[in-house]
Design an enzyme around this catalytic site. Structure first.
Site, short mmCIF file in Angstrom:
data_model
loop_
_atom_site.label_atom_id
_atom_site.label_comp_id
_atom_site.label_asym_id
_atom_site.label_seq_id
_atom_site.Cartn_x
_atom_site.Cartn_y
_atom_site.Cartn_z
CB CYS A 32 34.99 32.98 44.96
SG CYS A 32 35.98 31.96 46.05
CB CYS A 35 36.36 34.64 47.82
SG CYS A 35 37.39 33.78 46.61
#
Length: 108
Positions: A32, A35
């Site tokens: 991600c 993230c």
């Protein structure tokens, strides 16, 4: 080394829900992009609020039960727990001050 410690499904109740101090959990995944952007922000906050709040990271790919229990559909999601209850959440990459303001609601 990261200031935010990992947590998994099997220890979540003991470490997060039974904690005497507020806990910020960053739900994330290695693939991600947002993230990865939030990683240094979360680590910075973990260092700044050490002793006042516990900051943990949960990899959603390795620990599917807890994210499912809390209805996490997008990552990163940061959930703030206080006295065993989820009291606030932020979804997506956000500026540090947004996450810090959430923390300040419970630590002053």
């Amino acid at each position: 080394m990261s200031n935010a410690k990992p947590v998994n499904d099997s220890e979540f109740t003991n470490v997060v829900l039974e904690s005497k101090t507020p806990v910020l959990v960053d739900f994330w995944a290695t693939w991600c992009g947002p993230c990865q952007v939030m990683g240094p922000v979360i680590d910075s906050l973990a260092g700044e609020y050490e002793g006042k709040i516990l900051v943990l990271k949960m990899n959603v790919d390795e620990n599917p039960a807890t994210p499912a229990k809390y209805g996490i559909r997008g990552i990163p999601t940061m959930i703030l727990f206080n006295n065993g209850e989820a009291v606030d959440r932020i979804i997506g990459a956000q500026p540090k001050d947004i996450v810090e303001n959430m923390i300040k609601k419970v630590v002053g």
